[in-house]
Design a protein around this motif. Structure first.
Motif, PDB file in Angstrom:
ATOM      1  N   ILE A  78      -0.389   6.123  -1.744  1.00 30.96           N
ATOM      2  CA  ILE A  78      -1.138   7.203  -2.392  1.00 30.96           C
ATOM      3  C   ILE A  78      -2.121   7.847  -1.412  1.00 30.96           C
ATOM      4  O   ILE A  78      -2.284   9.075  -1.380  1.00 30.96           O
ATOM      5  N   VAL A  79      -2.767   7.027  -0.596  1.00 24.90           N
ATOM      6  CA  VAL A  79      -3.689   7.568   0.406  1.00 24.90           C
ATOM      7  C   VAL A  79      -2.947   8.473   1.378  1.00 24.90           C
ATOM      8  O   VAL A  79      -3.405   9.574   1.716  1.00 24.90           O
ATOM      9  N   LEU A  80      -1.757   8.034   1.815  1.00 25.33           N
ATOM     10  CA  LEU A  80      -0.985   8.847   2.752  1.00 25.33           C
ATOM     11  C   LEU A  80      -0.596  10.187   2.133  1.00 25.33           C
ATOM     12  O   LEU A  80      -0.730  11.243   2.768  1.00 25.33           O
ATOM     13  N   VAL A  81      -0.124  10.149   0.884  1.00 30.38           N
ATOM     14  CA  VAL A  81       0.292  11.377   0.216  1.00 30.38           C
ATOM     15  C   VAL A  81      -0.891  12.322   0.007  1.00 30.38           C
ATOM     16  O   VAL A  81      -0.764  13.547   0.101  1.00 30.38           O
ATOM     17  N   SER A  82      -2.067  11.734  -0.254  1.00 30.72           N
ATOM     18  CA  SER A  82      -3.225  12.573  -0.589  1.00 30.72           C
ATOM     19  C   SER A  82      -3.874  13.205   0.637  1.00 30.72           C
ATOM     20  O   SER A  82      -4.527  14.249   0.520  1.00 30.72           O
ATOM     21  N   ILE A  83      -3.726  12.616   1.824  1.00 32.12           N
ATOM     22  CA  ILE A  83      -4.430  13.160   2.987  1.00 32.12           C
ATOM     23  C   ILE A  83      -3.529  13.939   3.930  1.00 32.12           C
ATOM     24  O   ILE A  83      -4.029  14.695   4.765  1.00 32.12           O
ATOM     25  N   ALA A  84      -2.214  13.767   3.811  1.00 33.90           N
ATOM     26  CA  ALA A  84      -1.333  14.465   4.761  1.00 33.90           C
ATOM     27  C   ALA A  84       0.086  14.453   4.230  1.00 33.90           C
ATOM     28  O   ALA A  84       0.463  13.608   3.414  1.00 33.90           O
ATOM     29  N   ASP A  85       0.874  15.429   4.703  1.00 31.77           N
ATOM     30  CA  ASP A  85       2.300  15.403   4.401  1.00 31.77           C
ATOM     31  C   ASP A  85       2.950  14.281   5.199  1.00 31.77           C
ATOM     32  O   ASP A  85       2.596  14.062   6.363  1.00 31.77           O
ATOM     33  N   PRO A  86       3.877  13.574   4.584  1.00 30.34           N
ATOM     34  CA  PRO A  86       4.549  12.509   5.325  1.00 30.34           C
ATOM     35  C   PRO A  86       5.219  13.045   6.591  1.00 30.34           C
ATOM     36  O   PRO A  86       5.936  14.033   6.557  1.00 30.34           O
ATOM     37  N   SER A  87       4.948  12.407   7.679  1.00 26.13           N
ATOM     38  CA  SER A  87       5.534  12.765   8.968  1.00 26.13           C
ATOM     39  C   SER A  87       5.870  11.476   9.699  1.00 26.13           C
ATOM     40  O   SER A  87       5.367  10.400   9.333  1.00 26.13           O
TER      41      SER A  87
END
Length: 350
Positions: A78-87
Protein backbone atom coordinates in the motif's frame (compact mmCIF):
# COMPACT_ATOMS: atom_id res chain seq x y z
CA UNK A 1 13.93 -48.92 10.37
CA UNK A 2 10.44 -49.58 9.08
CA UNK A 3 8.72 -48.58 12.32
CA UNK A 4 10.05 -45.04 12.12
CA UNK A 5 8.94 -44.72 8.49
CA UNK A 6 5.43 -45.91 9.34
CA UNK A 7 5.23 -43.39 12.20
CA UNK A 8 6.06 -40.55 9.84
CA UNK A 9 3.57 -41.89 7.27
CA UNK A 10 0.75 -42.03 9.83
CA UNK A 11 1.42 -38.43 10.87
CA UNK A 12 1.35 -37.31 7.24
CA UNK A 13 -1.97 -39.06 6.54
CA UNK A 14 -3.60 -37.50 9.60
CA UNK A 15 -2.27 -34.06 8.66
CA UNK A 16 -3.53 -34.42 5.08
CA UNK A 17 -7.04 -35.39 6.22
CA UNK A 18 -7.28 -32.48 8.64
CA UNK A 19 -5.89 -30.05 6.06
CA UNK A 20 -8.54 -31.16 3.58
CA UNK A 21 -11.29 -30.70 6.19
CA UNK A 22 -10.00 -27.26 7.22
CA UNK A 23 -9.67 -26.06 3.62
CA UNK A 24 -13.20 -27.19 2.79
CA UNK A 25 -14.69 -25.50 5.86
CA UNK A 26 -12.78 -22.30 5.18
CA UNK A 27 -14.00 -22.17 1.58
CA UNK A 28 -17.57 -22.78 2.80
CA UNK A 29 -17.32 -19.84 5.22
CA UNK A 30 -15.44 -17.49 2.86
CA UNK A 31 -18.48 -16.16 0.85
CA UNK A 32 -20.11 -15.08 4.11
CA UNK A 33 -17.44 -12.45 4.75
CA UNK A 34 -18.58 -8.80 4.61
CA UNK A 35 -17.99 -6.35 1.80
CA UNK A 36 -15.22 -6.78 -0.73
CA UNK A 37 -13.75 -9.70 1.24
CA UNK A 38 -16.39 -12.00 -0.26
CA UNK A 39 -14.77 -11.44 -3.67
CA UNK A 40 -11.61 -13.25 -2.60
CA UNK A 41 -12.84 -16.58 -1.20
CA UNK A 42 -9.87 -18.63 -2.39
CA UNK A 43 -7.57 -17.05 0.19
CA UNK A 44 -9.52 -18.64 3.05
CA UNK A 45 -8.53 -22.25 2.23
CA UNK A 46 -5.00 -20.99 1.64
CA UNK A 47 -4.99 -19.59 5.17
CA UNK A 48 -6.26 -22.92 6.50
CA UNK A 49 -3.39 -24.73 4.80
CA UNK A 50 -0.88 -22.22 6.12
CA UNK A 51 -2.03 -22.84 9.69
CA UNK A 52 -2.06 -26.62 9.38
CA UNK A 53 0.85 -28.08 11.32
CA UNK A 54 1.51 -31.44 12.91
CA UNK A 55 0.97 -30.14 16.44
CA UNK A 56 -1.42 -27.62 17.98
CA UNK A 57 1.17 -25.19 19.33
CA UNK A 58 2.99 -25.18 16.00
CA UNK A 59 -0.30 -24.57 14.19
CA UNK A 60 -1.01 -21.50 16.31
CA UNK A 61 2.52 -20.18 15.95
CA UNK A 62 2.72 -20.74 12.20
CA UNK A 63 -0.71 -19.24 11.53
CA UNK A 64 -0.12 -16.11 13.59
CA UNK A 65 3.33 -15.60 12.10
CA UNK A 66 1.88 -15.88 8.60
CA UNK A 67 -0.76 -13.27 9.39
CA UNK A 68 1.89 -10.95 10.82
CA UNK A 69 3.97 -11.36 7.66
CA UNK A 70 0.92 -10.72 5.50
CA UNK A 71 0.06 -7.55 7.40
CA UNK A 72 3.61 -6.22 6.98
CA UNK A 73 3.65 -7.15 3.29
CA UNK A 74 0.27 -5.56 2.63
CA UNK A 75 1.43 -2.44 4.38
CA UNK A 76 4.53 -2.31 2.16
CA UNK A 77 2.41 -2.76 -0.96
CA UNK A 78 0.00 0.00 0.00
CA UNK A 79 2.86 2.38 0.78
CA UNK A 80 4.43 1.67 -2.60
CA UNK A 81 1.16 2.25 -4.46
CA UNK A 82 0.47 5.46 -2.54
CA UNK A 83 3.85 7.14 -3.06
CA UNK A 84 4.82 6.11 -6.59
CA UNK A 85 3.80 4.18 -9.66
CA UNK A 86 5.23 0.68 -9.60
CA UNK A 87 8.52 0.61 -11.47
CA UNK A 88 11.40 -1.87 -11.60
CA UNK A 89 13.41 0.28 -9.19
CA UNK A 90 10.52 0.82 -6.75
CA UNK A 91 9.57 -2.86 -6.76
CA UNK A 92 13.20 -3.85 -6.21
CA UNK A 93 13.55 -1.47 -3.26
CA UNK A 94 10.34 -2.61 -1.58
CA UNK A 95 11.05 -6.30 -2.16
CA UNK A 96 14.46 -5.85 -0.62
CA UNK A 97 12.87 -4.11 2.33
CA UNK A 98 10.39 -6.98 2.63
CA UNK A 99 13.21 -9.52 2.75
CA UNK A 100 14.97 -7.43 5.40
CA UNK A 101 11.82 -7.34 7.52
CA UNK A 102 11.62 -11.11 7.13
CA UNK A 103 14.73 -11.32 9.30
CA UNK A 104 12.86 -10.10 12.36
CA UNK A 105 13.36 -12.80 15.02
CA UNK A 106 9.67 -13.07 15.94
CA UNK A 107 8.31 -13.31 12.39
CA UNK A 108 9.41 -16.93 11.89
CA UNK A 109 7.54 -18.67 9.08
CA UNK A 110 5.82 -15.39 8.19
CA UNK A 111 9.02 -14.03 6.63
CA UNK A 112 8.23 -15.38 3.16
CA UNK A 113 4.79 -13.79 3.20
CA UNK A 114 6.05 -10.22 3.47
CA UNK A 115 7.36 -9.80 -0.11
CA UNK A 116 4.68 -12.16 -1.43
CA UNK A 117 1.83 -10.08 0.03
CA UNK A 118 3.40 -6.83 -1.17
CA UNK A 119 3.61 -8.18 -4.73
CA UNK A 120 0.03 -9.44 -4.63
CA UNK A 121 -1.19 -5.98 -3.61
CA UNK A 122 0.58 -4.59 -6.68
CA UNK A 123 -0.46 -7.31 -9.13
CA UNK A 124 -3.98 -8.21 -7.98
CA UNK A 125 -5.04 -5.08 -6.11
CA UNK A 126 -4.71 -2.98 -9.23
CA UNK A 127 -6.53 0.35 -8.97
CA UNK A 128 -8.31 -0.64 -5.77
CA UNK A 129 -5.60 -1.97 -3.42
CA UNK A 130 -7.55 -1.13 -0.24
CA UNK A 131 -10.43 -3.50 -1.00
CA UNK A 132 -8.06 -6.25 -2.05
CA UNK A 133 -5.86 -5.79 1.00
CA UNK A 134 -8.87 -5.91 3.33
CA UNK A 135 -10.31 -8.99 1.63
CA UNK A 136 -6.97 -10.77 1.38
CA UNK A 137 -6.06 -10.29 5.04
CA UNK A 138 -9.57 -11.05 6.32
CA UNK A 139 -9.97 -14.24 4.29
CA UNK A 140 -6.50 -15.44 5.25
CA UNK A 141 -7.35 -14.68 8.87
CA UNK A 142 -10.55 -16.69 8.60
CA UNK A 143 -8.65 -19.58 7.06
CA UNK A 144 -5.96 -19.48 9.73
CA UNK A 145 -8.65 -19.47 12.43
CA UNK A 146 -10.39 -22.47 10.86
CA UNK A 147 -7.09 -24.34 10.51
CA UNK A 148 -6.17 -23.77 14.14
CA UNK A 149 -9.67 -24.74 15.29
CA UNK A 150 -9.66 -27.97 13.28
CA UNK A 151 -6.21 -28.91 14.57
CA UNK A 152 -7.29 -28.17 18.15
CA UNK A 153 -10.70 -29.84 18.09
CA UNK A 154 -10.36 -32.77 15.68
CA UNK A 155 -8.06 -35.38 17.21
CA UNK A 156 -5.34 -32.89 18.16
CA UNK A 157 -2.14 -34.77 17.32
CA UNK A 158 -0.31 -36.30 20.25
CA UNK A 159 2.78 -38.15 19.09
CA UNK A 160 3.66 -39.93 22.32
CA UNK A 161 3.30 -43.49 21.06
CA UNK A 162 5.57 -42.84 18.09
CA UNK A 163 8.29 -41.57 20.42
CA UNK A 164 7.93 -44.54 22.78
CA UNK A 165 8.00 -47.14 20.01
CA UNK A 166 10.98 -45.44 18.35
CA UNK A 167 12.98 -45.65 21.57
CA UNK A 168 12.16 -49.37 21.83
CA UNK A 169 13.05 -49.95 18.20
CA UNK A 170 16.39 -48.19 18.57
CA UNK A 171 17.18 -50.39 21.59
CA UNK A 172 16.38 -53.49 19.55
CA UNK A 173 18.52 -52.31 16.64
CA UNK A 174 21.45 -51.63 18.96
CA UNK A 175 20.99 -55.00 20.65
CA UNK A 176 20.90 -56.78 17.29
CA UNK A 177 24.14 -55.06 16.30
CA UNK A 178 25.84 -56.41 19.43
CA UNK A 179 24.50 -59.96 19.04
CA UNK A 180 25.53 -60.02 15.37
CA UNK A 181 29.05 -59.01 16.35
CA UNK A 182 29.05 -61.67 19.04
CA UNK A 183 28.06 -64.28 16.44
CA UNK A 184 30.80 -63.06 14.09
CA UNK A 185 33.45 -63.62 16.76
CA UNK A 186 32.43 -67.29 17.00
CA UNK A 187 32.50 -67.87 13.24
CA UNK A 188 35.57 -68.91 11.33
CA UNK A 189 37.40 -65.73 10.34
CA UNK A 190 36.78 -63.90 8.19
CA UNK A 191 33.07 -64.32 9.08
CA UNK A 192 30.57 -65.05 6.31
CA UNK A 193 28.08 -62.58 7.77
CA UNK A 194 29.53 -59.07 7.59
CA UNK A 195 26.47 -56.85 7.12
CA UNK A 196 26.95 -55.56 10.70
CA UNK A 197 30.13 -53.79 9.60
CA UNK A 198 28.18 -51.27 7.49
CA UNK A 199 25.50 -50.35 10.03
CA UNK A 200 27.27 -47.51 11.87
CA UNK A 201 25.75 -44.78 9.71
CA UNK A 202 22.35 -46.48 9.84
CA UNK A 203 22.44 -46.56 13.64
CA UNK A 204 23.45 -42.90 13.80
CA UNK A 205 20.61 -41.96 11.45
CA UNK A 206 18.17 -44.00 13.54
CA UNK A 207 19.29 -42.16 16.70
CA UNK A 208 18.73 -38.81 14.95
CA UNK A 209 15.26 -39.91 13.84
CA UNK A 210 14.39 -40.96 17.40
CA UNK A 211 15.53 -37.57 18.75
CA UNK A 212 13.26 -35.91 16.19
CA UNK A 213 10.29 -38.03 17.27
CA UNK A 214 10.87 -37.36 20.98
CA UNK A 215 11.03 -33.62 20.29
CA UNK A 216 7.84 -33.92 18.23
CA UNK A 217 6.14 -35.74 21.11
CA UNK A 218 7.18 -32.97 23.48
CA UNK A 219 5.92 -30.25 21.13
CA UNK A 220 2.64 -32.07 20.50
CA UNK A 221 1.73 -31.84 24.21
CA UNK A 222 1.76 -28.03 24.24
CA UNK A 223 -1.71 -26.46 24.09
CA UNK A 224 -3.12 -29.93 23.47
CA UNK A 225 -6.38 -30.72 25.33
CA UNK A 226 -5.66 -34.46 25.13
CA UNK A 227 -2.41 -34.33 27.12
CA UNK A 228 -4.21 -34.85 30.46
CA UNK A 229 -5.86 -38.00 29.12
CA UNK A 230 -2.49 -39.39 27.99
CA UNK A 231 0.06 -38.48 30.66
CA UNK A 232 3.66 -39.34 29.84
CA UNK A 233 7.00 -38.51 31.45
CA UNK A 234 8.69 -36.75 28.53
CA UNK A 235 11.65 -35.85 30.73
CA UNK A 236 12.28 -39.57 31.17
CA UNK A 237 12.08 -40.03 27.39
CA UNK A 238 14.75 -37.37 26.96
CA UNK A 239 16.94 -39.08 29.56
CA UNK A 240 16.50 -42.43 27.83
CA UNK A 241 17.26 -40.82 24.50
CA UNK A 242 20.49 -39.27 25.76
CA UNK A 243 21.64 -42.58 27.19
CA UNK A 244 20.75 -44.43 23.98
CA UNK A 245 22.74 -41.89 22.00
CA UNK A 246 25.70 -42.68 24.25
CA UNK A 247 25.11 -46.39 23.71
CA UNK A 248 24.96 -45.82 19.96
CA UNK A 249 28.34 -44.08 20.07
CA UNK A 250 29.94 -46.93 22.01
CA UNK A 251 28.47 -49.58 19.70
CA UNK A 252 29.76 -47.68 16.69
CA UNK A 253 33.19 -47.71 18.32
CA UNK A 254 32.98 -51.48 18.93
CA UNK A 255 31.93 -51.97 15.30
CA UNK A 256 34.93 -50.01 14.04
CA UNK A 257 37.34 -51.87 16.33
CA UNK A 258 36.11 -55.35 15.42
CA UNK A 259 35.99 -54.52 11.71
CA UNK A 260 39.62 -53.42 11.94
CA UNK A 261 40.57 -56.59 13.82
CA UNK A 262 38.90 -58.94 11.33
CA UNK A 263 39.60 -57.27 8.01
CA UNK A 264 42.28 -54.64 8.66
CA UNK A 265 45.39 -56.78 8.30
CA UNK A 266 47.61 -53.69 8.20
CA UNK A 267 46.36 -52.41 11.59
CA UNK A 268 47.98 -53.32 14.94
CA UNK A 269 44.82 -54.68 16.60
CA UNK A 270 44.14 -58.24 17.66
CA UNK A 271 41.75 -60.42 19.64
CA UNK A 272 43.63 -63.52 20.84
CA UNK A 273 41.73 -66.68 20.03
CA UNK A 274 41.20 -67.72 23.69
CA UNK A 275 39.48 -64.39 24.31
CA UNK A 276 37.14 -64.44 21.32
CA UNK A 277 34.65 -66.82 22.98
CA UNK A 278 34.24 -64.86 26.25
CA UNK A 279 34.15 -61.59 24.30
CA UNK A 280 31.44 -62.99 22.02
CA UNK A 281 29.42 -64.06 25.08
CA UNK A 282 29.76 -60.57 26.59
CA UNK A 283 28.60 -58.93 23.36
CA UNK A 284 25.68 -61.33 22.99
CA UNK A 285 24.54 -60.96 26.61
CA UNK A 286 24.64 -57.16 26.39
CA UNK A 287 22.76 -57.27 23.09
CA UNK A 288 20.11 -59.55 24.60
CA UNK A 289 19.75 -57.10 27.47
CA UNK A 290 19.07 -54.19 25.11
CA UNK A 291 16.56 -56.20 23.10
CA UNK A 292 14.71 -57.34 26.24
CA UNK A 293 13.49 -53.93 27.41
CA UNK A 294 10.05 -54.14 25.83
CA UNK A 295 9.46 -57.87 26.12
CA UNK A 296 10.14 -58.66 29.79
CA UNK A 297 9.08 -57.28 33.15
CA UNK A 298 11.36 -55.31 35.44
CA UNK A 299 12.42 -58.32 37.52
CA UNK A 300 13.40 -60.29 34.43
CA UNK A 301 15.20 -57.23 33.11
CA UNK A 302 17.26 -57.05 36.28
CA UNK A 303 18.18 -60.67 35.69
CA UNK A 304 19.24 -59.87 32.12
CA UNK A 305 21.38 -57.00 33.42
CA UNK A 306 23.10 -59.27 35.94
CA UNK A 307 23.70 -61.86 33.21
CA UNK A 308 25.29 -59.24 30.97
CA UNK A 309 27.47 -57.92 33.81
CA UNK A 310 28.60 -61.45 34.64
CA UNK A 311 29.51 -62.13 31.00
CA UNK A 312 31.52 -58.92 30.81
CA UNK A 313 33.32 -59.70 34.08
CA UNK A 314 34.08 -63.23 32.85
CA UNK A 315 35.68 -61.74 29.75
CA UNK A 316 37.67 -59.32 31.90
CA UNK A 317 38.95 -62.29 33.92
CA UNK A 318 39.86 -64.15 30.71
CA UNK A 319 41.94 -61.23 29.47
CA UNK A 320 43.62 -60.44 32.81
CA UNK A 321 47.39 -60.64 32.64
CA UNK A 322 47.52 -61.53 28.95
CA UNK A 323 50.22 -59.69 27.05
CA UNK A 324 49.77 -58.61 23.45
CA UNK A 325 52.27 -59.66 20.83
CA UNK A 326 55.03 -57.18 20.10
CA UNK A 327 53.58 -54.17 18.29
CA UNK A 328 49.96 -55.32 18.71
CA UNK A 329 47.12 -53.83 20.73
CA UNK A 330 44.53 -56.01 22.46
CA UNK A 331 41.27 -54.87 20.89
CA UNK A 332 39.28 -56.83 23.46
CA UNK A 333 40.22 -54.26 26.11
CA UNK A 334 38.72 -51.46 24.04
CA UNK A 335 35.57 -53.50 23.43
CA UNK A 336 35.23 -54.33 27.13
CA UNK A 337 35.59 -50.68 28.09
CA UNK A 338 32.75 -49.81 25.70
CA UNK A 339 30.61 -52.64 27.10
CA UNK A 340 31.15 -51.36 30.65
CA UNK A 341 29.97 -47.91 29.55
CA UNK A 342 26.95 -49.40 27.78
CA UNK A 343 25.92 -51.32 30.91
CA UNK A 344 26.33 -48.19 33.01
CA UNK A 345 24.07 -46.26 30.63
CA UNK A 346 21.48 -49.06 30.66
CA UNK A 347 21.55 -49.20 34.45
CA UNK A 348 20.90 -45.44 34.65
CA UNK A 349 17.83 -45.65 32.38
CA UNK A 350 16.30 -48.89 33.66
Amino acid sequence: MAGLSSAFAAQRLQLAAKAALAAGLAFFIAPLMPGAAANYPYYAPLGALVAMYHNVAGSMRQGLQALAGLALGIGLGIVLVSIADPSPLAVAVFMGLGVLLGGLPWIGSGSDWIPTAALLVLLVGGSNPDDFSFGYLLQMGVGVGVGIAVNFLVFPPLHLSAAASSLDELRRALGTQLTDMGAALKEEWPPKHEDWTSRSDELAEAARAVRHLVKEADASRRANPRRKLHPRDIDRDYRNLRELERVTFHIQDITDVLSAVIWGSDLPYSVPHPESGPLADALTATGDLLRSFRDVDREAQEGQLETAKAAVEACVAATAGRQADQGMVLASESVLLSLHRILRAVRETS
